[in-house]
Design a protein around this motif. Structure first.
Motif, short mmCIF file in Angstrom:
data_model
loop_
_atom_site.label_atom_id
_atom_site.label_comp_id
_atom_site.label_asym_id
_atom_site.label_seq_id
_atom_site.Cartn_x
_atom_site.Cartn_y
_atom_site.Cartn_z
N ARG A 80 0.94 -1.35 0.31
CA ARG A 80 0.19 -0.03 0.06
C ARG A 80 0.61 1.13 -0.55
O ARG A 80 0.95 2.25 -0.76
CB ARG A 80 -0.96 -0.38 1.30
N GLN A 81 1.56 1.38 0.93
CA GLN A 81 2.81 2.66 1.10
C GLN A 81 3.55 2.88 -0.09
O GLN A 81 3.60 3.84 -0.94
CB GLN A 81 3.34 2.15 2.86
N GLN A 82 4.13 1.72 -0.75
CA GLN A 82 4.64 1.37 -1.56
C GLN A 82 3.68 2.56 -2.69
O GLN A 82 4.47 3.07 -3.79
CB GLN A 82 5.10 0.74 -2.14
N ILE A 83 2.47 2.20 -3.20
CA ILE A 83 2.02 2.07 -4.36
C ILE A 83 1.68 4.13 -3.56
O ILE A 83 1.95 4.37 -4.87
CB ILE A 83 0.91 1.76 -4.67
N LEU A 84 1.41 4.42 -3.23
CA LEU A 84 0.89 5.66 -2.18
C LEU A 84 1.82 6.66 -2.51
O LEU A 84 1.73 7.67 -3.26
CB LEU A 84 0.71 6.39 -0.89
N ASP A 85 3.81 6.43 -2.31
CA ASP A 85 4.29 7.04 -2.72
C ASP A 85 4.84 7.23 -3.86
O ASP A 85 6.05 8.38 -4.16
CB ASP A 85 5.74 6.41 -1.83
N LEU A 86 4.17 6.61 -5.14
CA LEU A 86 4.96 6.92 -6.62
C LEU A 86 3.71 8.46 -7.04
O LEU A 86 4.06 8.13 -7.83
CB LEU A 86 3.95 5.72 -7.01
N TYR A 87 2.63 8.73 -5.53
CA TYR A 87 2.15 10.00 -6.03
C TYR A 87 2.90 10.63 -5.23
O TYR A 87 3.37 10.86 -4.72
CB TYR A 87 0.50 9.76 -5.64
N VAL A 104 -7.13 6.02 -4.48
CA VAL A 104 -6.27 6.18 -5.62
C VAL A 104 -5.77 4.37 -4.86
O VAL A 104 -5.75 4.07 -6.35
CB VAL A 104 -4.77 6.81 -4.89
N LEU A 105 -5.46 4.16 -3.94
CA LEU A 105 -5.76 2.49 -3.98
C LEU A 105 -7.17 1.71 -4.73
O LEU A 105 -6.37 0.34 -5.22
CB LEU A 105 -5.42 2.41 -2.42
N GLN A 123 -8.32 -1.40 -9.66
CA GLN A 123 -9.15 -1.64 -10.42
C GLN A 123 -8.21 -1.75 -12.01
O GLN A 123 -8.27 -2.23 -12.85
CB GLN A 123 -10.27 -0.22 -10.63
N ARG A 124 -7.51 -0.99 -12.14
CA ARG A 124 -6.52 -1.01 -13.31
C ARG A 124 -5.29 -2.27 -12.95
O ARG A 124 -5.53 -2.82 -14.05
CB ARG A 124 -5.78 0.18 -12.85
N LYS A 125 -5.37 -2.62 -12.16
CA LYS A 125 -4.73 -3.86 -11.56
C LYS A 125 -5.28 -5.08 -12.73
O LYS A 125 -4.94 -5.52 -13.11
CB LYS A 125 -4.14 -4.11 -10.02
N ARG A 176 2.00 -1.28 -14.56
CA ARG A 176 2.56 -0.46 -13.79
C ARG A 176 1.76 0.81 -12.44
O ARG A 176 1.28 0.96 -13.02
CB ARG A 176 3.03 0.43 -14.31
N PRO A 177 1.58 0.55 -11.34
CA PRO A 177 1.14 1.23 -10.43
C PRO A 177 1.86 2.84 -10.73
O PRO A 177 3.21 2.60 -10.99
CB PRO A 177 1.85 0.55 -9.12
N GLY A 178 1.16 3.84 -10.35
CA GLY A 178 2.04 5.02 -10.28
C GLY A 178 1.09 5.59 -11.30
O GLY A 178 2.16 7.28 -11.84
N GLN A 179 0.30 4.83 -12.16
CA GLN A 179 0.66 6.08 -14.12
C GLN A 179 -0.93 6.26 -13.88
O GLN A 179 -1.63 6.91 -14.47
CB GLN A 179 0.10 4.43 -14.57
N LEU A 180 -1.79 7.19 -12.78
CA LEU A 180 -3.18 7.35 -12.68
C LEU A 180 -2.78 8.79 -13.32
O LEU A 180 -1.98 9.38 -12.91
CB LEU A 180 -3.31 8.01 -11.15
N GLY A 181 -3.98 9.07 -14.15
CA GLY A 181 -4.17 10.16 -15.06
C GLY A 181 -2.57 11.02 -16.08
O GLY A 181 -2.41 10.91 -16.74
N LEU A 182 -1.62 10.13 -16.86
CA LEU A 182 -1.39 9.47 -17.11
C LEU A 182 -1.78 8.90 -18.48
O LEU A 182 -0.83 9.02 -19.28
CB LEU A 182 -0.01 8.71 -16.58
N GLU A 183 -2.60 8.00 -18.43
CA GLU A 183 -2.97 6.87 -19.09
C GLU A 183 -3.67 8.19 -20.83
O GLU A 183 -4.48 8.44 -20.01
CB GLU A 183 -3.64 5.89 -18.48
#
Length: 77
Positions: free
Chosen positions: A3-10, A51-52, A57-59, A70-77
């Motif tokens: 969880r925290q690793q994904i949140l740290d991508l934003y 975000v999580l 849902q993306r996964k 690849r996590p951390g891509q919200l808004g880039l697609e």
């Protein structure tokens, strides 16, 4: 990824979550910019919970489609 690793991508800053506006200002991440019919640009922001959820849902969609996730891509697609 945890969880925290994904949140740290934003990048996080105070804002209002588009799914929880009643919660007021809280840490949010930018997930999209939209063009409302009235004109201009509007940033869409989401709290950590949302975000999580969107990353989950993306996964799931990537697994169904047989594409890479690849996590951390919200808004880039």
């Amino acid at each position: 990824m945890k969880r925290q690793q994904i949140l740290d991508l934003y990048e996080w800053s105070p804002g209002v979550c588009f799914r929880h506006p009643g919660r007021g200002e809280l840490p949010t991440a930018h997930v999209k910019t939209i063009r409302p019919p009235a004109g201009g640009l509007q940033d869409v922001r989401a709290c950590a919970e949302c975000v999580l959820r969107m990353e989950e849902q993306r996964k799931a969609a990537a697994e169904r489609d047989g594409t890479s996730y690849r996590p951390g891509q919200l808004g880039l697609e």
